[in-house]
Design an enzyme around this catalytic site. Sequence first.
Site, PDB file in Angstrom:
ATOM      1  N   HIS A 391       0.822  -1.215   0.000  1.00 42.45           N
ATOM      2  CA  HIS A 391       0.000   0.000   0.000  1.00 42.45           C
ATOM      3  C   HIS A 391       0.854   1.263   0.000  1.00 42.45           C
ATOM      4  O   HIS A 391       0.335   2.379  -0.231  1.00 42.45           O
ATOM      5  CB  HIS A 391      -0.930  -0.010   1.224  1.00 42.45           C
ATOM      6  CG  HIS A 391      -2.245   0.672   0.982  1.00 42.45           C
ATOM      7  ND1 HIS A 391      -2.385   1.730   0.115  1.00 42.45           N
ATOM      8  CD2 HIS A 391      -3.487   0.446   1.498  1.00 42.45           C
ATOM      9  CE1 HIS A 391      -3.642   2.131   0.109  1.00 42.45           C
ATOM     10  NE2 HIS A 391      -4.340   1.366   0.941  1.00 42.45           N
ATOM     11  N   ASP A 395      -2.420   2.385  -4.434  1.00 44.67           N
ATOM     12  CA  ASP A 395      -3.645   2.551  -3.665  1.00 44.67           C
ATOM     13  C   ASP A 395      -4.524   1.319  -3.793  1.00 44.67           C
ATOM     14  O   ASP A 395      -4.396   0.534  -4.743  1.00 44.67           O
ATOM     15  CB  ASP A 395      -4.408   3.786  -4.143  1.00 44.67           C
ATOM     16  CG  ASP A 395      -3.664   5.083  -3.836  1.00 44.67           C
ATOM     17  OD1 ASP A 395      -2.942   5.101  -2.814  1.00 44.67           O
ATOM     18  OD2 ASP A 395      -3.792   6.043  -4.616  1.00 44.67           O
TER      19      ASP A 395
END
Length: 419
Positions: A391, A395
Site C-alpha cells: 500500500h 492505492d
Amino acid sequence: MATGVIMPRQGQSVESCIITKWNVKKGDSVKEGDVLFEYETDKAAFEEEAKVNGTVLEILAEEGDDVPCLDTVCVIGNEGDDISEFLSASSGIEEEAEVKNEAGEAKEEVVIVSTKKGDEEKVSPRAKMMAEEKNLDLSKAVPTGPDGRIIERDVLTLAKNGFKIVKGEDNKEVCDAVDVNVANNAEIAEYEDIKHSNVRKVIAKSMHASLTNMAQLTFNRSFDATEMMSYRKTLKKSSEAMGLVNITINDIIMYAVSRTLLQHKSFNAHYDDEKLRVFNNVNLGMAVDTPRGLLVPTIFNANKMSLNEISIRAKELGSMAGEGKISPDLLTGASFTVSNLGSFGIESFTPIVNPPQTGILGVCGLTDKVKVVEGNIVPYKSMNLSFTCDHRAVDGADAARLLKDLCENLENFSALLAK
C-alpha cells in the site's frame, strides 16, 4: 603438477558457499568426473566433480565451512608434488582468522580428547559438548568428518545406537552397553531440535522484513472458470497432435498475469523509499514448493512468450528447483510473483509480498458454485484469487482494478489469446 580445486561461483550474486559433505579424503585416488564434495548456496545444492585424475594431496576446508567463491578447497596431484603455494595461501587465511580471534571473535578448533586409555580421537567442540551433555562414550563413535574427525552428526548417531558411560561400584567410569533410547527415553521423546537450513533462514529473514517494512493489503475475488477449464480440456485432447506440452491451469493464469500487468505497471515494479522502478517487461516469479523449502524461480520476459513457451519454461524451472540444482541467478530479478496453493484445496489466503516487488497473486482451488442465468440456477466452477499489494506503492483502488481486469481476462481467456 598439483592442481587446486576452487569453490565454484554459482551465479553472479553468490559470494560464498557452504561445504556440506566431502566424498573423498586426503590420500584418495580420484578420476576425472568423480564427485569430490557437495556444497550449497542459500537456496540450492550442487556437486563438484574432479577435473583431473590424481591423488587428493590436501583438503583445505571442512564440512560446514562457509568458503568464499574461487578459494581453493583441496589439492589434487601426484605423490611428491609441491603444494606449498596452496598451503601458504591457506595459512594466510588462518592467520587472519587468528588475528580476528584475538580481537574478540570466537574461533572453533579441533580438540583432542582421550576417550579411553591409549586412544585419542579428534573431536569438534560441538561434538564433545553434546557427548558430555548426553554422557556418551566417544570411543564408540564412528568418525565421518574430514581426516577421521568426530563431528556433531556422529554423536547424534551414537545417541541413537551407542553406549553410555555409567558409574561402577568403585565410582569409576566404565562403559556399559546401554540402550540410550531406553535410558534417556523421557528426554529423547520430549522433543527434537532440528537446525534451520540456509533456505529456511533466508525465507524467515525475507518474510519478516516484508511484513515489518511494508503496508500490505490483501484483496480476494473469484471468477467463473468455465471457459478456462473448457479451453484446457480442448488443449489436452489436441496437445500431442499440435506438439504442445501439458499446459496446466497455473500456466494459463501466469499467461494471463503477464498480459494484464502491462496495463497496470505499478504492480510490475520494485519499490524503495526514493522511487518506483517500473519494468517494461514482466519477469514473473513462480513460487515452487521444494524439499529444501520455498524457492521462487523467475520466468524472464514472460509477456513475450506464448502459452506453450511459458509452460515449457515453468516445467524446466520447477524441475531444477525441485532437484536443488538451480542457478541463483534464476532465483532473482522477478518483478511480480504468482503463488499457487490450489492443489491443496485452499480457498483463500494472504500471500506475502516478496520485496522489493509491489504485489503477489495467490491462486486458490476450484470450488462449485451456482448463479442465476435468465431465471435459471446454473452450477459452475469458480476459482478465487488472493492478491496482496504494498500500500506504500499503490492505492487500494489500483489493486482492485488489476484484480478485476485479471478475472475478466481469465473468464474470457480465448479473447485474451486473440489480442
